[in-house]
Design a protein around this motif. Structure first.
Motif, PDB file in Angstrom:
ATOM      1  N   CYS A 167       0.726  -0.990   0.125  1.00  0.00           N
ATOM      2  CA  CYS A 167       0.006  -0.268  -0.129  1.00  0.00           C
ATOM      3  C   CYS A 167       0.831   1.205  -0.102  1.00  0.00           C
ATOM      4  O   CYS A 167       1.777   1.433   0.814  1.00  0.00           O
ATOM      5  N   ARG A 179      -7.914  -4.273  -2.730  1.00  0.00           N
ATOM      6  CA  ARG A 179      -6.651  -3.546  -3.371  1.00  0.00           C
ATOM      7  C   ARG A 179      -7.157  -2.592  -4.237  1.00  0.00           C
ATOM      8  O   ARG A 179      -7.759  -3.147  -5.110  1.00  0.00           O
ATOM      9  N   TYR A 180      -7.048  -1.507  -4.164  1.00  0.00           N
ATOM     10  CA  TYR A 180      -7.259  -0.489  -4.887  1.00  0.00           C
ATOM     11  C   TYR A 180      -6.069   0.133  -5.806  1.00  0.00           C
ATOM     12  O   TYR A 180      -5.324   0.816  -5.226  1.00  0.00           O
ATOM     13  N   ARG A 181      -6.143  -0.336  -7.374  1.00  0.00           N
ATOM     14  CA  ARG A 181      -4.995  -0.077  -8.082  1.00  0.00           C
ATOM     15  C   ARG A 181      -5.363   1.174  -9.203  1.00  0.00           C
ATOM     16  O   ARG A 181      -6.501   1.247  -9.667  1.00  0.00           O
ATOM     17  N   CYS A 182      -4.420   1.959  -9.077  1.00  0.00           N
ATOM     18  CA  CYS A 182      -4.619   3.304  -9.956  1.00  0.00           C
ATOM     19  C   CYS A 182      -4.868   2.916 -11.549  1.00  0.00           C
ATOM     20  O   CYS A 182      -3.958   2.025 -11.955  1.00  0.00           O
ATOM     21  N   ASP A 189      -0.994   1.209  -5.621  1.00  0.00           N
ATOM     22  CA  ASP A 189      -1.995   0.558  -4.811  1.00  0.00           C
ATOM     23  C   ASP A 189      -2.306   1.227  -3.690  1.00  0.00           C
ATOM     24  O   ASP A 189      -1.422   1.905  -2.876  1.00  0.00           O
ATOM     25  N   SER A 192      -7.858  -0.678   1.338  1.00  0.00           N
ATOM     26  CA  SER A 192      -9.473   0.026   1.588  1.00  0.00           C
ATOM     27  C   SER A 192      -9.169   1.097   2.688  1.00  0.00           C
ATOM     28  O   SER A 192     -10.061   2.014   2.519  1.00  0.00           O
ATOM     29  N   HIS A 195      -7.620   4.281   1.005  1.00  0.00           N
ATOM     30  CA  HIS A 195      -8.394   4.790  -0.107  1.00  0.00           C
ATOM     31  C   HIS A 195      -9.527   5.430   0.268  1.00  0.00           C
ATOM     32  O   HIS A 195     -10.006   6.412  -0.420  1.00  0.00           O
ATOM     33  N   ARG A 201      -5.750  10.020   0.134  1.00  0.00           N
ATOM     34  CA  ARG A 201      -6.083  10.130  -1.402  1.00  0.00           C
ATOM     35  C   ARG A 201      -5.462  11.381  -1.811  1.00  0.00           C
ATOM     36  O   ARG A 201      -5.319  11.721  -3.102  1.00  0.00           O
ATOM     37  N   PHE A 210      -9.469   4.821  -9.383  1.00  0.00           N
ATOM     38  CA  PHE A 210      -8.997   3.661  -8.788  1.00  0.00           C
ATOM     39  C   PHE A 210      -9.654   2.193  -9.071  1.00  0.00           C
ATOM     40  O   PHE A 210     -11.178   2.472  -9.014  1.00  0.00           O
ATOM     41  N   PRO A 212     -11.117  -1.526  -7.874  1.00  0.00           N
ATOM     42  CA  PRO A 212     -10.950  -2.292  -6.858  1.00  0.00           C
ATOM     43  C   PRO A 212     -10.452  -3.711  -7.138  1.00  0.00           C
ATOM     44  O   PRO A 212     -11.347  -4.325  -8.128  1.00  0.00           O
ATOM     45  N   TYR A 222      -8.796  -6.009 -13.816  1.00  0.00           N
ATOM     46  CA  TYR A 222      -8.284  -4.922 -14.015  1.00  0.00           C
ATOM     47  C   TYR A 222      -7.414  -4.514 -15.128  1.00  0.00           C
ATOM     48  O   TYR A 222      -7.766  -3.502 -16.089  1.00  0.00           O
TER      49      TYR A 222
END
Length: 234
Positions: A167, A179-182, A189, A192, A195, A201, A210, A212, A222
């Motif tokens: 992260c 996992r939040y990926r740009c 990344d 949660s 994010h 942010r 992003f 999820p 993704y």
């Protein structure tokens, strides 16, 4: 007067509607000591000095037609004061198998705090009301089981590990949970928690979306999203 012994009461005198042989003068009616010497749940009827008891007997007769003695719960002992055979309403815990209080202990803050204050108590006025308690407890248990199921599911979700992923907000590795990926940067990344944190942010361009990824197996989703964006000219 049966408390102070006064004879030839002047003005009004008061006669107990439950005990026909208990009378009081007006002074003792306002005396805490006098009330403590008699059952405080008993009602008194005012009578003028002309000794006219006609209205008293009418009220007493009407009251006796509607009044019922308190039920006795045989074999049930109060967990607060240990009094056996609770009289009147018994207050039974909806969470524990064998915990109940008499009316006095249920209204006593000290006795109430001897048990878990988060546990609700259900009043059972008569032994016939036990089925109503059973239904109330079933609903409470169903709600508790549903809540525990949601908790287990949520824990299972957050226990998913994204190995070799860090992260960029809190440096957690491996990244747990979603996992939040740009969608713009190749290697950015967030977990949660970061994010949803405005501070973390703001450390990244706010116009970057992003994507999820709840499970490492969904990384291909993704890639598909990136492919669709490139075909749209983004």
């Amino acid at each position: 007067c049966h408390f102070c012994g006064k004879i030839d009461i002047g003005g009004f005198w008061y006669k107990c509607l439950q005990c026909t042989n208990c009378d009081r003068c007006s002074s003792c009616m306002s005396s805490p000591k006098a009330w403590a010497s008699h059952d405080p749940s008993h009602r008194f009827f005012p009578i003028q000095t002309n000794n006219d008891l006609s209205h008293y007997w009418i009220v007493k007769h009407d009251m006796e037609k509607t009044w019922q003695p308190p039920y006795v719960h045989l074999g049930v002992t109060c967990s607060g004061c240990q009094t056996p055979n609770i009289r009147g309403a018994r207050h039974r815990c909806l969470m524990c198998d064998d915990y109940e209080l008499c009316r006095d202990c249920a209204s006593d803050p000290e006795k109430r705090m001897q048990h878990n204050p988060k546990h609700p108590l259900f009043p059972i006025k008569s032994p016939l009301d036990k089925s109503v308690y059973d239904e109330a407890r079933r609903q409470v248990n169903d709600h508790a089981e549903a809540r525990m199921t949601r908790l287990v599911v949520n824990r299972a979700r957050t226990s998913i590990e994204h190995h070799d992923v860090t992260c960029m907000g809190c440096a957690q590795t491996p990244l747990l949970g979603v996992r939040y990926r740009c969608m713009v940067c190749l290697d950015y990344d967030l977990c949660s928690q970061c994010h949803s944190d405005p501070v973390f942010r703001d450390n990244h361009p706010l116009d970057h979306a992003f994507f999820p990824i709840p499970d490492p197996r969904f990384v291909t989703a993704y890639d598909d999203a990136l492919d669709r964006l490139s075909r749209l000219g983004h």
